[in-house]
Design an enzyme around this catalytic site. Structure first.
Site, mmCIF file in Angstrom:
data_model
loop_
_atom_site.group_PDB
_atom_site.id
_atom_site.type_symbol
_atom_site.label_atom_id
_atom_site.label_comp_id
_atom_site.label_asym_id
_atom_site.label_seq_id
_atom_site.Cartn_x
_atom_site.Cartn_y
_atom_site.Cartn_z
ATOM 1 N N GLY A 239 0.750 -1.256 0.000
ATOM 2 C CA GLY A 239 0.000 0.000 0.000
ATOM 3 C C GLY A 239 0.773 1.295 0.000
ATOM 4 O O GLY A 239 0.162 2.368 -0.140
ATOM 5 N N GLU A 275 3.946 -6.684 1.349
ATOM 6 C CA GLU A 275 3.355 -7.013 0.040
ATOM 7 C C GLU A 275 3.227 -5.783 -0.849
ATOM 8 O O GLU A 275 2.131 -5.420 -1.271
ATOM 9 C CB GLU A 275 1.949 -7.597 0.245
ATOM 10 C CG GLU A 275 1.872 -8.824 1.126
ATOM 11 C CD GLU A 275 0.437 -9.182 1.514
ATOM 12 O OE1 GLU A 275 -0.487 -8.370 1.278
ATOM 13 O OE2 GLU A 275 0.244 -10.278 2.048
ATOM 14 N N PRO A 276 4.323 -5.086 -1.120
ATOM 15 C CA PRO A 276 4.195 -3.901 -1.982
ATOM 16 C C PRO A 276 3.973 -4.293 -3.435
ATOM 17 O O PRO A 276 4.559 -5.269 -3.914
ATOM 18 C CB PRO A 276 5.548 -3.196 -1.820
ATOM 19 C CG PRO A 276 6.507 -4.281 -1.452
ATOM 20 C CD PRO A 276 5.713 -5.338 -0.718
ATOM 21 N N GLY A 277 3.112 -3.576 -4.117
ATOM 22 C CA GLY A 277 2.906 -3.790 -5.547
ATOM 23 C C GLY A 277 3.219 -2.504 -6.290
ATOM 24 O O GLY A 277 4.244 -2.363 -6.945
ATOM 25 N N ARG A 278 2.331 -1.520 -6.090
ATOM 26 C CA ARG A 278 2.431 -0.251 -6.807
ATOM 27 C C ARG A 278 3.809 0.402 -6.667
ATOM 28 O O ARG A 278 4.356 0.931 -7.619
ATOM 29 C CB ARG A 278 1.358 0.698 -6.256
ATOM 30 C CG ARG A 278 1.196 1.971 -7.045
ATOM 31 C CD ARG A 278 0.309 2.971 -6.295
ATOM 32 N NE ARG A 278 -0.903 2.427 -5.755
ATOM 33 C CZ ARG A 278 -2.104 2.486 -6.338
ATOM 34 N NH1 ARG A 278 -2.218 3.079 -7.499
ATOM 35 N NH2 ARG A 278 -3.152 1.960 -5.753
ATOM 36 N N TYR A 318 -11.103 5.609 -11.099
ATOM 37 C CA TYR A 318 -10.837 6.259 -9.802
ATOM 38 C C TYR A 318 -10.653 7.772 -9.929
ATOM 39 O O TYR A 318 -10.267 8.419 -8.947
ATOM 40 C CB TYR A 318 -9.554 5.708 -9.169
ATOM 41 C CG TYR A 318 -9.433 4.206 -9.143
ATOM 42 C CD1 TYR A 318 -10.234 3.438 -8.292
ATOM 43 C CD2 TYR A 318 -8.520 3.555 -9.953
ATOM 44 C CE1 TYR A 318 -10.109 2.066 -8.259
ATOM 45 C CE2 TYR A 318 -8.395 2.177 -9.924
ATOM 46 C CZ TYR A 318 -9.194 1.440 -9.081
ATOM 47 O OH TYR A 318 -9.077 0.076 -9.054
ATOM 48 N N CYS A 346 -16.269 4.847 -27.038
ATOM 49 C CA CYS A 346 -17.506 5.611 -27.174
ATOM 50 C C CYS A 346 -18.193 5.908 -25.853
ATOM 51 O O CYS A 346 -19.327 5.479 -25.623
ATOM 52 C CB CYS A 346 -18.441 4.853 -28.096
ATOM 53 S SG CYS A 346 -17.644 4.568 -29.664
ATOM 54 N N GLU A 347 -17.503 6.549 -24.948
ATOM 55 C CA GLU A 347 -18.153 7.107 -23.758
ATOM 56 C C GLU A 347 -17.288 8.245 -23.221
ATOM 57 O O GLU A 347 -16.067 8.226 -23.357
ATOM 58 C CB GLU A 347 -18.417 6.048 -22.680
ATOM 59 C CG GLU A 347 -17.314 5.084 -22.383
ATOM 60 C CD GLU A 347 -17.784 4.012 -21.393
ATOM 61 O OE1 GLU A 347 -18.055 4.364 -20.239
ATOM 62 O OE2 GLU A 347 -17.872 2.847 -21.786
ATOM 63 N N TYR A 375 -1.225 -1.619 -11.982
ATOM 64 C CA TYR A 375 -2.674 -1.560 -12.213
ATOM 65 C C TYR A 375 -2.992 -0.910 -13.562
ATOM 66 O O TYR A 375 -4.004 -0.227 -13.701
ATOM 67 C CB TYR A 375 -3.387 -0.844 -11.053
ATOM 68 C CG TYR A 375 -3.041 -1.456 -9.714
ATOM 69 C CD1 TYR A 375 -3.475 -2.725 -9.384
ATOM 70 C CD2 TYR A 375 -2.225 -0.774 -8.793
ATOM 71 C CE1 TYR A 375 -3.125 -3.311 -8.172
ATOM 72 C CE2 TYR A 375 -1.876 -1.347 -7.579
ATOM 73 C CZ TYR A 375 -2.328 -2.614 -7.276
ATOM 74 O OH TYR A 375 -1.980 -3.193 -6.081
HETATM 75 N N1 LLP Z 1 -1.749 -6.837 -0.323
HETATM 76 C C1 LLP Z 1 -3.084 -6.910 -0.403
HETATM 77 C C2 LLP Z 1 -3.802 -7.856 0.454
HETATM 78 C C3 LLP Z 1 -3.785 -6.068 -1.293
HETATM 79 O O1 LLP Z 1 -5.105 -6.126 -1.355
HETATM 80 C C4 LLP Z 1 -3.063 -5.144 -2.097
HETATM 81 C C5 LLP Z 1 -3.756 -4.258 -3.043
HETATM 82 C C6 LLP Z 1 -1.661 -5.125 -1.999
HETATM 83 C C7 LLP Z 1 -1.040 -5.979 -1.092
HETATM 84 C C8 LLP Z 1 -0.800 -4.228 -2.836
HETATM 85 O O2 LLP Z 1 -1.055 -2.876 -2.614
HETATM 86 P P1 LLP Z 1 -0.085 -1.793 -3.301
HETATM 87 O O3 LLP Z 1 1.270 -1.902 -2.653
HETATM 88 O O4 LLP Z 1 0.008 -2.113 -4.747
HETATM 89 O O5 LLP Z 1 -0.752 -0.512 -3.054
HETATM 90 N N2 LLP Z 1 -6.526 -1.074 -8.746
HETATM 91 C C9 LLP Z 1 -6.238 -0.072 -7.735
HETATM 92 C C10 LLP Z 1 -5.425 -0.632 -6.600
HETATM 93 C C11 LLP Z 1 -6.049 -1.811 -5.904
HETATM 94 C C12 LLP Z 1 -5.221 -2.373 -4.783
HETATM 95 C C13 LLP Z 1 -5.811 -3.603 -4.224
HETATM 96 N N3 LLP Z 1 -5.026 -4.272 -3.231
HETATM 97 C C14 LLP Z 1 -5.555 1.130 -8.384
HETATM 98 O O6 LLP Z 1 -5.367 1.128 -9.614
HETATM 99 O O7 LLP Z 1 -5.228 2.103 -7.718
#
Ligand code: LLP
Length: 421
Positions: A239, A275-278, A318, A346-347, A375
């Site tokens: 997050g 658990e970093p993603g973004r 968003y 088309c929107e 994402y």
């Molecule tokens: N762990 C869990 C349990 C999660 O649900 C998530 C994200 C992450 C880790 C990774 O979070 P991050 O580090 O990437 O912020 N589609 C949306 C974001 C949805 C995130 C859902 N869960 C967007 O485009 O902003």
């Protein structure tokens, strides 16, 4: 910091001009920088180097096999939320004992797949799920490591669609009930309680919600240990936000986040999982697109580009902002004018940005949507029958297509017409 900069008047990914990728692969196309991915992953490792840890990349942010392989080879674990993500992590060569299975609705098929293929831990989100996993594991003669995801009822102060840590959200078990649930988990066959899991939301730009949530996790861990559980791991979720605007205050750094972890749970002697993603992949990717038309409107000019909401959904879904930059570097002091940058779908929701300041633009010019590595491609679709957007990975002065653009034939071949029609 990322590796998308102007060199010789051209926006480049590392040392590859984006115009070269556009010429060879076509547009729209996602372009990722291997050096940026490596750098960002390293920052999280460094942030936790004071303790035993595993940085589990949240596969949902970008699940391309090449991205997963790159991170897996650096030692990353993977946080998966579906059978498909589990299969991708395994196909990228990540061993089961580095894969954490999260998600609110794991099916029996998905859980069986992970038990058979090997799993580091299941993060349980509800009591029915706990019972289902227990029965399944026991029937398979297996004992699986579990953590319970607790909902700490903390406001993550982020977009409502991506906040997960308030009691009204569907995630986890209320922290007030956790001891009861752990007591039952410990008594069930097939489960071995190893840790506590929490994730409060995505794109957090303030560390205080983390501090509050992790302090609650620390208290809970002490209470659970007093109850006789062996809690050896804490999964603290993902997050941490990224800067989406170059000219804005940047969110806290991974090293500062690591400090909050150390201050709140550091004395418990647990192995730390995050658990970093973004934060790893967001600014490691751009979406490259070409201007189809410049359309003069009433009081505004539209830049109609060949990327659309089906390729990058975040602005439509968003109201998210992605900086838009021209691939040809504007001359110093060149005049800018506002454009509404829109796709061909088309929107009216297919609008990336209203009033984006750009230099004079003409049909055929290339633009890049920055911060699109997370994402972006994973949320793409073929809406309006636009073939799924391809992906390219750059490393130094070379690049490879890591997901090809389907031809119209390939796209159509997935449908079938029943013989009785
Ligand atoms: N762990 C869990 C349990 C999660 O649900 C998530 C994200 C992450 C880790 C990774 O979070 P991050 O580090 O990437 O912020 N589609 C949306 C974001 C949805 C995130 C859902 N869960 C967007 O485009 O902003």
């Amino acid at each position: 910091m990322d590796h998308f900069n102007y060199q010789g008047g051209q926006l480049c990914a590392e040392d590859v001009p984006l115009s070269r990728i556009a010429a060879e692969v076509g547009t729209p196309v996602y372009v990722y920088s291997a050096a940026t991915l490596t750098r960002h992953f390293g920052l999280f490792r460094q942030a936790l180097d004071w303790t035993d840890h595993l940085v589990c990349f949240a596969v949902k942010a970008n699940s391309n096999l090449a991205v997963l392989k790159l991170l897996g080879d650096l030692g990353a674990g993977m946080d998966v939320v579906s059978g498909g993500e589990y299969a991708r992590a395994k196909a990228a060569g990540v061993p089961g004992d580095r894969i954490v299975f999260s998600g609110v609705g794991k099916t029996l098929v998905e859980m069986r797949m992970a038990i058979e293929g090997g799993i580091r831990q299941f993060n349980l989100e509800s009591e029915p799920e706990m019972h289902a996993l227990s029965a399944l594991a026991a029937s398979m003669g297996a004992t699986v490591p579990v953590a319970v995801r607790v909902n700490p009822d903390v406001d993550a102060k982020t977009h409502e669609k991506i906040a997960t840590g308030k009691s009204e959200n569907k995630f986890g078990i209320p922290i007030a009930r956790a001891r009861e649930v752990y007591a039952e988990a410990a008594s069930l066959p097939g489960l071995r309680v190893v840790g506590v899991d929490v994730h409060i939301g995505s794109q957090l730009t303030d560390l205080d919600p983390y501090r509050a949530a992790y302090a609650k996790v620390a208290d809970l861990t002490r209470a659970l240990r007093a109850d006789g559980h062996s809690i050896t791991r804490l999964d603290l979720g993902g997050g941490l936000g990224i800067p989406y605007r170059r000219d804005n205050n940047a969110p806290p750094l991974p090293i500062e986040y690591g400090q909050v972890i150390r201050e709140t749970v550091g004395d418990l002697g647990c192995e730390i999982e995050i658990e970093p993603g973004r934060n790893i992949v967001g600014n490691a990717g751009i979406l490259l697109s070409q201007v189809i038309y410049v359309k003069k409107g009433e009081g505004r000019d539209f830049l109609i580009v060949d990327a659309a909401m089906n390729d990058l959904l975040r602005p439509a879904m968003y109201g998210a902002h992605h900086d838009i930059v021209p691939v040809r570097e504007p001359a110093v002091g060149a005049a800018v004018q506002p454009f509404d940058v829109v796709g061909p779908v088309c929107e009216s929701g297919d609008t990336f940005q209203k009033g984006a300041d750009l230099p004079e633009m003409a049909a055929g010019d290339l633009i890049a949507f920055r911060s699109a590595g997370a994402y972006g491609a994973v949320m793409a679709s073929e809406y309006n029958s636009r073939p799924l957007v391809p992906e390219v990975l750059v490393s130094g002065d070379h690049f490879a297509v890591i997901r090809a653009r389907p031809t119209f034939e390939e796209m159509l071949a997935r449908d079938s017409i029943p013989e009785w029609l």
